[in-house]
Design a protein around this motif. Structure first.
Motif, PDB file in Angstrom:
ATOM      1  N   TYR A 172      51.801  31.532  37.864  1.00 20.93           N
ATOM      2  CA  TYR A 172      50.611  32.417  37.854  1.00 20.93           C
ATOM      3  C   TYR A 172      49.916  32.534  36.423  1.00 20.93           C
ATOM      4  O   TYR A 172      48.755  32.357  36.467  1.00 20.93           O
ATOM      5  CB  TYR A 172      51.105  33.395  38.713  1.00 20.93           C
ATOM      6  N   LEU A 182      31.145  38.438  34.860  1.00 20.23           N
ATOM      7  CA  LEU A 182      32.422  38.093  35.635  1.00 20.23           C
ATOM      8  C   LEU A 182      33.599  38.226  34.809  1.00 20.23           C
ATOM      9  O   LEU A 182      34.752  38.520  34.967  1.00 20.23           O
ATOM     10  CB  LEU A 182      32.217  36.623  36.147  1.00 20.23           C
ATOM     11  N   LEU A 239      36.885  42.492  42.229  1.00 19.63           N
ATOM     12  CA  LEU A 239      36.681  41.134  42.746  1.00 19.63           C
ATOM     13  C   LEU A 239      35.805  40.956  43.756  1.00 19.63           C
ATOM     14  O   LEU A 239      35.230  39.833  43.683  1.00 19.63           O
ATOM     15  CB  LEU A 239      38.216  40.996  43.428  1.00 19.63           C
ATOM     16  N   MET A 287      30.645  32.887  49.820  1.00 22.48           N
ATOM     17  CA  MET A 287      31.337  33.938  48.877  1.00 22.48           C
ATOM     18  C   MET A 287      30.310  35.140  48.860  1.00 22.48           C
ATOM     19  O   MET A 287      31.037  36.223  48.677  1.00 22.48           O
ATOM     20  CB  MET A 287      30.967  33.362  47.365  1.00 22.48           C
ATOM     21  N   TRP A 312      33.054  25.719  30.371  1.00 22.43           N
ATOM     22  CA  TRP A 312      31.667  25.974  31.274  1.00 22.43           C
ATOM     23  C   TRP A 312      30.664  26.410  30.070  1.00 22.43           C
ATOM     24  O   TRP A 312      29.670  25.855  29.963  1.00 22.43           O
ATOM     25  CB  TRP A 312      31.939  27.257  32.162  1.00 22.43           C
ATOM     26  N   LYS A 338      32.824  40.189  42.119  1.00 22.42           N
ATOM     27  CA  LYS A 338      32.914  38.559  41.413  1.00 22.42           C
ATOM     28  C   LYS A 338      32.737  37.606  42.391  1.00 22.42           C
ATOM     29  O   LYS A 338      31.868  36.673  42.392  1.00 22.42           O
ATOM     30  CB  LYS A 338      34.592  38.447  41.083  1.00 22.42           C
ATOM     31  N   PHE A 339      33.147  37.616  43.836  1.00 25.48           N
ATOM     32  CA  PHE A 339      32.907  36.907  44.804  1.00 25.48           C
ATOM     33  C   PHE A 339      31.031  36.904  44.856  1.00 25.48           C
ATOM     34  O   PHE A 339      30.592  35.775  45.149  1.00 25.48           O
ATOM     35  CB  PHE A 339      33.388  37.470  46.124  1.00 25.48           C
ATOM     36  N   PHE A 371      29.508  35.293  42.060  1.00 26.04           N
ATOM     37  CA  PHE A 371      29.965  33.804  42.004  1.00 26.04           C
ATOM     38  C   PHE A 371      28.949  32.961  42.968  1.00 26.04           C
ATOM     39  O   PHE A 371      28.401  31.809  42.472  1.00 26.04           O
ATOM     40  CB  PHE A 371      31.510  33.491  42.246  1.00 26.04           C
ATOM     41  N   TRP A 374      45.506  39.863  45.285  1.00 26.10           N
ATOM     42  CA  TRP A 374      44.247  40.525  45.112  1.00 26.10           C
ATOM     43  C   TRP A 374      43.317  40.244  46.349  1.00 26.10           C
ATOM     44  O   TRP A 374      42.608  41.183  46.510  1.00 26.10           O
ATOM     45  CB  TRP A 374      43.582  40.167  43.949  1.00 26.10           C
ATOM     46  N   SER A 403      43.516  34.830  43.605  1.00 24.87           N
ATOM     47  CA  SER A 403      43.416  35.800  44.432  1.00 24.87           C
ATOM     48  C   SER A 403      44.282  35.840  45.298  1.00 24.87           C
ATOM     49  O   SER A 403      44.782  36.828  45.868  1.00 24.87           O
ATOM     50  CB  SER A 403      41.944  35.721  45.222  1.00 24.87           C
ATOM     51  N   GLY A 452      36.759  40.645  35.390  1.00 22.47           N
ATOM     52  CA  GLY A 452      38.268  40.004  35.402  1.00 22.47           C
ATOM     53  C   GLY A 452      39.191  40.676  34.470  1.00 22.47           C
ATOM     54  O   GLY A 452      40.371  40.807  34.865  1.00 22.47           O
ATOM     55  N   VAL A 453      38.554  40.837  33.191  1.00 25.23           N
ATOM     56  CA  VAL A 453      39.341  41.435  32.359  1.00 25.23           C
ATOM     57  C   VAL A 453      39.650  43.139  32.368  1.00 25.23           C
ATOM     58  O   VAL A 453      40.862  43.725  32.239  1.00 25.23           O
ATOM     59  CB  VAL A 453      39.088  41.282  30.861  1.00 25.23           C
TER      60      VAL A 453
HETATM   61  C1  HEM Z   1      32.288  32.407  36.008  1.00 21.16           C
HETATM   62  C2  HEM Z   1      33.258  32.777  36.652  1.00 21.16           C
HETATM   63  C3  HEM Z   1      34.220  33.529  36.223  1.00 21.16           C
HETATM   64  C4  HEM Z   1      34.840  34.123  34.967  1.00 21.16           C
HETATM   65  C5  HEM Z   1      34.101  33.890  33.699  1.00 21.16           C
HETATM   66  C6  HEM Z   1      36.187  34.598  35.235  1.00 21.16           C
HETATM   67  C7  HEM Z   1      37.007  35.257  34.260  1.00 21.16           C
HETATM   68  C8  HEM Z   1      37.939  35.829  34.553  1.00 21.16           C
HETATM   69  C9  HEM Z   1      38.874  36.587  33.425  1.00 21.16           C
HETATM   70  C10 HEM Z   1      38.467  36.622  31.801  1.00 21.16           C
HETATM   71  C11 HEM Z   1      39.819  37.301  33.979  1.00 21.16           C
HETATM   72  C12 HEM Z   1      41.139  37.892  33.192  1.00 21.16           C
HETATM   73  C13 HEM Z   1      42.264  37.166  33.209  1.00 21.16           C
HETATM   74  C14 HEM Z   1      43.367  38.015  32.460  1.00 21.16           C
HETATM   75  O1  HEM Z   1      44.117  38.522  33.260  1.00 21.16           O
HETATM   76  O2  HEM Z   1      43.356  37.973  31.099  1.00 21.16           O
HETATM   77  C15 HEM Z   1      39.834  36.951  35.382  1.00 21.16           C
HETATM   78  C16 HEM Z   1      40.574  37.592  36.358  1.00 21.16           C
HETATM   79  C17 HEM Z   1      40.705  37.234  37.543  1.00 21.16           C
HETATM   80  N1  HEM Z   1      39.776  36.346  38.250  1.00 21.16           N
HETATM   81 FE1  HEM Z   1      38.064  35.597  37.461  1.00 21.16          FE
HETATM   82  N2  HEM Z   1      36.534  34.684  36.573  1.00 21.16           N
HETATM   83  C18 HEM Z   1      35.358  34.001  37.222  1.00 21.16           C
HETATM   84  C19 HEM Z   1      35.342  33.667  38.882  1.00 21.16           C
HETATM   85  C20 HEM Z   1      36.342  33.974  39.563  1.00 21.16           C
HETATM   86  C21 HEM Z   1      36.442  33.638  40.757  1.00 21.16           C
HETATM   87  C22 HEM Z   1      35.142  32.711  41.623  1.00 21.16           C
HETATM   88  C23 HEM Z   1      37.278  34.108  41.323  1.00 21.16           C
HETATM   89  C24 HEM Z   1      37.786  34.385  42.788  1.00 21.16           C
HETATM   90  C25 HEM Z   1      37.654  33.136  43.825  1.00 21.16           C
HETATM   91  C26 HEM Z   1      38.271  34.860  40.606  1.00 21.16           C
HETATM   92  C27 HEM Z   1      39.386  35.683  40.538  1.00 21.16           C
HETATM   93  C28 HEM Z   1      39.915  36.219  39.528  1.00 21.16           C
HETATM   94  C29 HEM Z   1      41.193  36.892  40.051  1.00 21.16           C
HETATM   95  C30 HEM Z   1      42.007  37.044  41.196  1.00 21.16           C
HETATM   96  C31 HEM Z   1      41.649  37.705  38.584  1.00 21.16           C
HETATM   97  C32 HEM Z   1      42.941  38.482  38.174  1.00 21.16           C
HETATM   98  C33 HEM Z   1      44.043  37.884  37.646  1.00 21.16           C
HETATM   99  C34 HEM Z   1      44.971  38.734  37.044  1.00 21.16           C
HETATM  100  O3  HEM Z   1      44.821  39.506  36.299  1.00 21.16           O
HETATM  101  O4  HEM Z   1      46.292  38.622  37.651  1.00 21.16           O
HETATM  102  N3  HEM Z   1      37.482  34.582  39.171  1.00 21.16           N
HETATM  103  N4  HEM Z   1      38.700  36.097  35.647  1.00 21.16           N
END
Ligand code: HEM
Length: 234
Positions: free
Chosen positions: A4, A225, A160, A141, A18, A163-164, A167, A76, A71, A229-230
């Motif tokens: 993970y 996004l 999240l 999405m 990207w 984010k969907f 995206f 999540w 996810s 996420g952060v």
């Molecule tokens: C341009 C698109 C995206 C960017 C720039 C992005 C960026 C990020 C970043 C920086 C994190 C934090 C990672 C960390 O914990 O340090 C994150 C977490 C996450 N992202 Fe994205 N993401 C993108 C697209 C997506 C998409 C499309 C999905 C789902 C289909 C997604 C699902 C998640 C999930 C579930 C986490 C939580 C991970 C965790 O902390 O356990 N992301 N994302």
């Protein structure tokens, strides 16, 4: 270290391939537009841009795949889907990525004057298919994100769901970029083969400058996004 956490690392690395390569593509477009440079140099920059473009194009597909895995296995979202379906989606995404590279190689070989044989399908039919596929995934999405906000898909998280939806908008924005800059390869090809004229230069400039606002919008969406996420704010 777990699978993970490796996936999370890959998720972050994909932002670099990207956004970083997209900035390279954006910068190369200024050389392509510069009519003071020789047609050979402009063509070489155009080819470099084509290669840079594979960064965002590949990262989008991989980001979606990795995002889906995060996810699901992070608990999540998407928990209502059976595990084999998740892996089927990942397999299909990998086939899509393979086809995108076949398209790039076919265009590259054709522009170098090589015979591309049966790969011609990637230059014609696949291009149209790819466009509809992007529109369909965008709708799915956005639909998933909205349905989650209405609590139709069990326990979800607002950041999240957002984010969907965003995206999906990124995918639609990509289709828009393709539409507005459709003239670019034709105009560049004419300049290289037939020489520069004000009309051809204007066509090239128009195709590229119409794409810039969409490109800047795309970058800001990626940053949003990333922050979502952060910080996971809601
Ligand atoms: C341009 C698109 C995206 C960017 C720039 C992005 C960026 C990020 C970043 C920086 C994190 C934090 C990672 C960390 O914990 O340090 C994150 C977490 C996450 N992202 Fe994205 N993401 C993108 C697209 C997506 C998409 C499309 C999905 C789902 C289909 C997604 C699902 C998640 C999930 C579930 C986490 C939580 C991970 C965790 O902390 O356990 N992301 N994302």
């Amino acid at each position: 270290m777990t699978p993970y956490t490796l996936l999370v690392s890959l998720h972050i690395l994909l932002i670099v391939t990207w956004l970083g390569m997209d900035i390279g593509l954006f910068t190369s477009s200024f050389w392509v537009r510069n009519s003071k440079l020789s047609p050979e140099t402009r063509l070489a920059m155009g080819r470099f841009g084509g290669l840079m473009d594979m960064g965002p194009r590949s990262s989008l597909v991989l980001m979606l795949g990795v995002g889906i895995l995060l996810s699901y296995y992070g608990g999540w979202a998407l928990g209502w889907l059976p595990q084999p379906v998740i892996w089927l989606i990942i397999a299909l995404l990998l086939v899509w990525l393979w086809a995108i590279w076949q398209q790039y190689l076919a265009v590259h070989d054709a522009s170098a004057g090589h015979d591309i044989g049966r790969r011609v399908v990637f230059m014609r039919q696949f291009r149209t298919f790819d466009m509809y596929l992007r529109l369909a995934i965008a709708m799915v999405m956005i639909g998933l994100g909205v349905a989650s906000f209405f609590n139709l898909l069990g326990q979800t998280y607002g950041w999240l769901n957002t984010k969907f939806i965003l995206f999906g908008i990124i995918l639609l924005n990509g289709v828009a970029i393709r539409f507005v800059s459709d003239d670019f390869p034709i105009a560049l090809g004419e300049i290289v083969r037939l020489g520069s004229t004000p009309e051809r230069e204007q066509r090239l400039n128009r195709a590229l400058s119409r794409a810039y606002p969409f490109v800047l919008f795309l970058w800001s969406l990626i940053v949003v996004l990333l922050v979502l996420g952060v910080t996971k704010p809601f």
